[in-house]
Each structure stands twice: as C-alpha cells, then as structure tokens.
Design a protein around this motif. Sequence first.
Motif, PDB file in Angstrom:
ATOM      1  N   ALA A 124       0.821  -1.210   0.000  1.00 14.12           N
ATOM      2  CA  ALA A 124       0.000   0.000   0.000  1.00 14.12           C
ATOM      3  C   ALA A 124       0.858   1.264   0.000  1.00 14.12           C
ATOM      4  O   ALA A 124       0.484   2.278  -0.619  1.00 14.12           O
ATOM      5  N   LYS A 125       1.986   1.219   0.666  1.00 12.48           N
ATOM      6  CA  LYS A 125       2.881   2.380   0.719  1.00 12.48           C
ATOM      7  C   LYS A 125       3.316   2.794  -0.684  1.00 12.48           C
ATOM      8  O   LYS A 125       3.324   3.983  -1.022  1.00 12.48           O
ATOM      9  N   ASP A 126       3.659   1.824  -1.505  1.00  7.57           N
ATOM     10  CA  ASP A 126       4.124   2.164  -2.853  1.00  7.57           C
ATOM     11  C   ASP A 126       2.978   2.331  -3.828  1.00  7.57           C
ATOM     12  O   ASP A 126       3.134   3.010  -4.846  1.00  7.57           O
ATOM     13  N   TYR A 127       1.840   1.745  -3.531  1.00 11.81           N
ATOM     14  CA  TYR A 127       0.652   2.002  -4.335  1.00 11.81           C
ATOM     15  C   TYR A 127       0.294   3.482  -4.274  1.00 11.81           C
ATOM     16  O   TYR A 127      -0.173   4.076  -5.257  1.00 11.81           O
ATOM     17  N   GLY A 153      -0.957  -9.041  -0.506  1.00  6.95           N
ATOM     18  CA  GLY A 153      -0.232  -8.176  -1.421  1.00  6.95           C
ATOM     19  C   GLY A 153      -1.043  -7.772  -2.630  1.00  6.95           C
ATOM     20  O   GLY A 153      -1.060  -6.602  -3.023  1.00  6.95           O
ATOM     21  N   VAL A 154      -1.739  -8.731  -3.238  1.00  9.86           N
ATOM     22  CA  VAL A 154      -2.516  -8.432  -4.439  1.00  9.86           C
ATOM     23  C   VAL A 154      -3.727  -7.572  -4.090  1.00  9.86           C
ATOM     24  O   VAL A 154      -4.028  -6.589  -4.769  1.00  9.86           O
ATOM     25  N   PHE A 155      -4.426  -7.897  -3.000  1.00  8.39           N
ATOM     26  CA  PHE A 155      -5.614  -7.115  -2.631  1.00  8.39           C
ATOM     27  C   PHE A 155      -5.246  -5.713  -2.154  1.00  8.39           C
ATOM     28  O   PHE A 155      -6.078  -4.803  -2.196  1.00  8.39           O
ATOM     29  N   ALA A 156      -4.003  -5.522  -1.707  1.00  7.09           N
ATOM     30  CA  ALA A 156      -3.556  -4.183  -1.291  1.00  7.09           C
ATOM     31  C   ALA A 156      -3.128  -3.328  -2.480  1.00  7.09           C
ATOM     32  O   ALA A 156      -2.738  -2.174  -2.288  1.00  7.09           O
ATOM     33  N   GLY A 157      -3.188  -3.903  -3.692  1.00  7.47           N
ATOM     34  CA  GLY A 157      -2.880  -3.126  -4.881  1.00  7.47           C
ATOM     35  C   GLY A 157      -1.804  -3.707  -5.767  1.00  7.47           C
ATOM     36  O   GLY A 157      -1.464  -3.117  -6.797  1.00  7.47           O
ATOM     37  N   GLY A 158      -1.247  -4.860  -5.404  1.00  4.59           N
ATOM     38  CA  GLY A 158      -0.195  -5.460  -6.219  1.00  4.59           C
ATOM     39  C   GLY A 158      -0.700  -5.902  -7.583  1.00  4.59           C
ATOM     40  O   GLY A 158      -1.814  -6.414  -7.701  1.00  4.59           O
ATOM     41  N   HIS A 159       0.135  -5.724  -8.601  1.00  2.31           N
ATOM     42  CA  HIS A 159      -0.247  -6.166  -9.951  1.00  2.31           C
ATOM     43  C   HIS A 159      -0.019  -7.658 -10.144  1.00  2.31           C
ATOM     44  O   HIS A 159      -0.421  -8.223 -11.165  1.00  2.31           O
ATOM     45  N   GLY A 160       0.607  -8.306  -9.183  1.00  2.21           N
ATOM     46  CA  GLY A 160       0.872  -9.735  -9.261  1.00  2.21           C
ATOM     47  C   GLY A 160       1.533 -10.197  -7.982  1.00  2.21           C
ATOM     48  O   GLY A 160       1.518  -9.500  -6.950  1.00  2.21           O
ATOM     49  N   PHE A 164     -10.338  -6.577 -14.638  1.00  2.00           N
ATOM     50  CA  PHE A 164      -8.981  -6.615 -14.089  1.00  2.00           C
ATOM     51  C   PHE A 164      -8.427  -5.211 -13.846  1.00  2.00           C
ATOM     52  O   PHE A 164      -7.910  -4.898 -12.764  1.00  2.00           O
ATOM     53  N   LEU A 165      -8.505  -4.366 -14.840  1.00  5.82           N
ATOM     54  CA  LEU A 165      -7.766  -3.111 -14.850  1.00  5.82           C
ATOM     55  C   LEU A 165      -8.441  -1.994 -14.063  1.00  5.82           C
ATOM     56  O   LEU A 165      -7.883  -0.899 -13.934  1.00  5.82           O
ATOM     57  N   THR A 166      -9.629  -2.261 -13.524  1.00  3.72           N
ATOM     58  CA  THR A 166     -10.343  -1.256 -12.725  1.00  3.72           C
ATOM     59  C   THR A 166     -10.340  -1.599 -11.238  1.00  3.72           C
ATOM     60  O   THR A 166     -11.018  -0.950 -10.452  1.00  3.72           O
ATOM     61  N   ARG A 167      -9.574  -2.610 -10.847  1.00  2.28           N
ATOM     62  CA  ARG A 167      -9.554  -3.043  -9.451  1.00  2.28           C
ATOM     63  C   ARG A 167      -8.717  -2.089  -8.609  1.00  2.28           C
ATOM     64  O   ARG A 167      -7.638  -1.665  -9.014  1.00  2.28           O
ATOM     65  N   ILE A 168      -9.218  -1.766  -7.417  1.00  2.00           N
ATOM     66  CA  ILE A 168      -8.514  -0.887  -6.484  1.00  2.00           C
ATOM     67  C   ILE A 168      -8.562  -1.498  -5.082  1.00  2.00           C
ATOM     68  O   ILE A 168      -9.487  -2.230  -4.746  1.00  2.00           O
ATOM     69  N   PRO A 169      -7.574  -1.223  -4.233  1.00  2.00           N
ATOM     70  CA  PRO A 169      -7.681  -1.625  -2.828  1.00  2.00           C
ATOM     71  C   PRO A 169      -8.654  -0.715  -2.112  1.00  2.00           C
ATOM     72  O   PRO A 169      -8.735   0.488  -2.409  1.00  2.00           O
ATOM     73  N   VAL A 195      -7.632  -8.813   7.712  1.00  2.00           N
ATOM     74  CA  VAL A 195      -8.585  -8.903   6.610  1.00  2.00           C
ATOM     75  C   VAL A 195      -8.219  -7.833   5.584  1.00  2.00           C
ATOM     76  O   VAL A 195      -7.931  -6.692   5.948  1.00  2.00           O
ATOM     77  N   GLN A 196      -8.218  -8.198   4.310  1.00  2.00           N
ATOM     78  CA  GLN A 196      -7.828  -7.259   3.254  1.00  2.00           C
ATOM     79  C   GLN A 196      -8.886  -7.240   2.160  1.00  2.00           C
ATOM     80  O   GLN A 196      -9.335  -8.299   1.700  1.00  2.00           O
ATOM     81  N   ALA A 197      -9.277  -6.032   1.739  1.00  2.00           N
ATOM     82  CA  ALA A 197     -10.368  -5.882   0.774  1.00  2.00           C
ATOM     83  C   ALA A 197      -9.902  -5.153  -0.479  1.00  2.00           C
ATOM     84  O   ALA A 197      -9.056  -4.262  -0.435  1.00  2.00           O
ATOM     85  N   THR A 198     -10.523  -5.529  -1.586  1.00  2.00           N
ATOM     86  CA  THR A 198     -10.291  -4.871  -2.868  1.00  2.00           C
ATOM     87  C   THR A 198     -11.611  -4.897  -3.633  1.00  2.00           C
ATOM     88  O   THR A 198     -12.473  -5.742  -3.367  1.00  2.00           O
ATOM     89  N   ARG A 199     -11.766  -3.961  -4.566  1.00  2.00           N
ATOM     90  CA  ARG A 199     -13.018  -3.922  -5.321  1.00  2.00           C
ATOM     91  C   ARG A 199     -12.787  -3.289  -6.679  1.00  2.00           C
ATOM     92  O   ARG A 199     -11.749  -2.663  -6.941  1.00  2.00           O
ATOM     93  N   ASP A 200     -13.771  -3.442  -7.512  1.00  2.00           N
ATOM     94  CA  ASP A 200     -13.829  -2.760  -8.795  1.00  2.00           C
ATOM     95  C   ASP A 200     -14.142  -1.283  -8.555  1.00  2.00           C
ATOM     96  O   ASP A 200     -15.042  -0.959  -7.785  1.00  2.00           O
TER      97      ASP A 200
END
Length: 453
Positions: free
Chosen positions: A244-247, A289-296, A346-351, A367-372
């Motif tokens: 998240a820091k680098d996101y 990592g991915v749900f916090a904004g990682g691309h992979g 895929f490309l509209t996902r945000i933490p 608990v970690q959340a992500t959404r469109d």
Amino acid sequence: MRLSLLAALFLAMPCSSAQPQLKVSDNKRFLVTAEGKPFFYLGDTAWELFHRLTREDADVYLKDRAARKFTVIQAVAIAEFDGLTAPNAYGHLPLADNDPTKPNEDYFKHVDWVVNRANELGLYVAFLPTWGDKVGPKAWGKGPEIFTVNNARVYGEWLGQRYKDRGIIWMLGGDRNPDSTGRATIWRELAAGLRKGDGGTHLMTFHPSGGRCSSEWFHDDAWLDFNCWQTGHNTDVPVADRIAKDYARMPIKPVFDGEPLYEDHPLGFKAKEFGYSNAADIRRAAYWGVFAGGHGFTYGNHSMWQFFDKGRVPVNGPIKDWHEALRAPGGDQVRHLRALIESRPFLTRIPDQSLLISDPSAGTKRVQATRDSAGTYAFVYCPAGRPVEIRMTKLMGDAFKAWWFDPRTGAAKEIDKDISAKPEMFQPPTPGENLDWVLVLDRKAANYGPPGK
C-alpha cells in the motif's frame, strides 16, 4: 571492446519469441500486453535455473510451472552460488577472466535454450543479468565485485541485443541494495545498456534485499517500469502495508511482492526456534499483497530457488529436494489467486479497506479488501475464517450475489441469501488458523459467473 561483443552476439542469435510484448497499463497500475490484454504476474523464484539444471531438468521444471498456471520465471544469468567459478551443468562459466565484457558463448547458449523453452511453454522470464553480490562496492556475499561504471553498460547492451526478441522482463538487483552512490550508478549504467541493446522493448524492475523496495532508490528513474518488494521471510511481515505504501507513491507505478516468505522456509531463519513456513503462510502473503494493490505476486519454495538436490550444499536448511518441492501445496494453490483475479474486470480493481465495517485486525489475522472502482464486485480476504461486516454501499446497486471462494481448492459456493445495500455480516464456512476464505460480492446486474472459473 564493444565491437568484439557485438560480433559474438550474431554467432548465436535466439529465434523470435511468440510471447507478446508487455507494457504498463494506461492507468499505471497493472501490466498488459501490447494489445492491452491484462497480464497477471504470477512468478516463481528459480534463481539458480540457468546455473544448476541440465536442459532435461529445466524442461521438467518449466513444464510443471506452466501446467500450474505460472506466468513468469525469475532466474539469474550470473548466479549467487559461485556463479563466476562453479560451471553450469555443461561445464561452462559465464565469463572469461571474470570480465563482464567477455561473455562465454557456450554458457549463454544454454541460457538461450532455457529462455526459448520457457517462452515456448507460454512463460516469460524475469531475467536478472547478475546477482547483486557481483556489484561493488562490497556489501555482503561471495562476490567478487566485478561490475563497474565502465563495464556494466557494455554487458547490458550485449544482453539487451541478444534477448531483445524474447519474452522477458529485466530484473536488476538480486538481493542487494544500492545503498551507496557508486553502487546505484553501476545499476543505472547496466539499465542504460539494456535499454540501448533491446531498444526499450522489455519492462524493467529492481529486486532489493529483504524488507526493502526498488522505489527507495529508483522510483523516479525512467527505466524503472514497476516497483518490486522483497517483503521478507517471516509470518509477521506487514505485507499489505508495504504494498500500500508504494501504491500511494507518486508518480504512479505498478508495484508487487517479488519475494515474499518462501514455502518450507525456516521462519526468521531459525527453524529450531520457530519451525518452517507452510502453504497457509504463502496464501496470506499472496492475497494480502494483491488485494492491497499489487499487480501480481511471486511464489517461492526454499528448496526450489536453490534447486537443492543430493550432493549439493544446503543453504539455510531445505527440508526436501527440488523435485519433491514441485509438489508443495502452496506452489499449486497460488494459481487460484490468478484465476480469481482474472474472473472479474482486471484493470479497474482498487484496494479499499473502507469496505470493512468490522475491525480488519492485524498480524496473521488481517482482513484485506479490494473492489472494482465501478463498484460491480469486491473481494475480501478472510484469514483464519474471520467473520466480516461489509459496507455494501461501496458497491453499486441494490441487489447482490455473494460467494465463498476457497483459496486452497479454487472452488466457489454461492451464499444462499438475499443481499441488499444495507450493512451485512458474513461468516466463512469453516473457521480455523489455516482455513482462509475469500468473500466475493457481485452486483446482480453485472451477471458475473462463479469466481475463479
């Protein structure tokens, strides 16, 4: 010097790759193909692949990873373990006289073969030109420090031209940090050589030491296309916070965890005191990592990165050989994360932790959340079967479907209840320390299919 290198290059040019070139997405958050198709970086850590394996063994390894839906293999040309003095499986060293301006054609023909085979199987190679202990001034490791500001660009240009048509990603660094001006300058020279050699056709990142990120030194450098963390080899690492820091960093660049905790790794490097990591530890790092904004995400197994086998000196206590490590459960389960992410836009996902009304907690129970960003779906990772209360107004609409997605099997079961825009509490099917779940919420009107399919 430069002419002799270029002459050697054309003696054995690799054939063109069928892999599409990769680039950063328009919103600067993800990787996509040249045609704009989303690309999920599911990496595997195979640092000693070029150095230690025969072609037959490399083929076994690459076929397995392709079958398990990995997309990227991380491997090093001049390897850590006596990479300058211990020959590869065919008796060849990478350089003559430890001179980066004198690459050994026979050694790199084998590298060519492995890269070509990976590409044939649909895999990209995250190609490290050298392990970081070969770049001075001395930090730590065996070395020796052979790269200088005078030879790094030459070597980089040679590599860049040789592999300009292959399906690769340049990954500089190699577990060392450029904590001095001199060392950072050498890496920049190497990057400049790669760019000149390949004409800018490949993405580039930097792999640092544990607990650090490429952004500390190179975020504003034009050659750094996306940031890479090594979050470290323990279970109490705040993976999501680090991503998240680098996101949040500006200018925007994609970020991911390029080396988290390996499966079957001694926790904190102290096996007798803390034991070894397991598949649940790996799943937590991956989804956080991915749900916090990682691309992979990059998976790693402690036996496999070193390709430990009979007759090899073990490093930090591997508990199985690499053939057995191919079947480790975590290395199979990470493909379900890729399938889940690819099953929704895929490309509209945000933490978005504001989805959570309930306390997200910390440590291994976070608990970690992500959404469109358009509000059509959300994913909520629930480790240890923790119940969660969701702020449904973060999604668009007044009627929703919900699923429980199992990160261990990739199976999804629809939750049989009416769900509206009011706050909603969800209880995972089974609680337990290693029984994690992903809550999937879909706007009914979006008409998405089962997650992960």
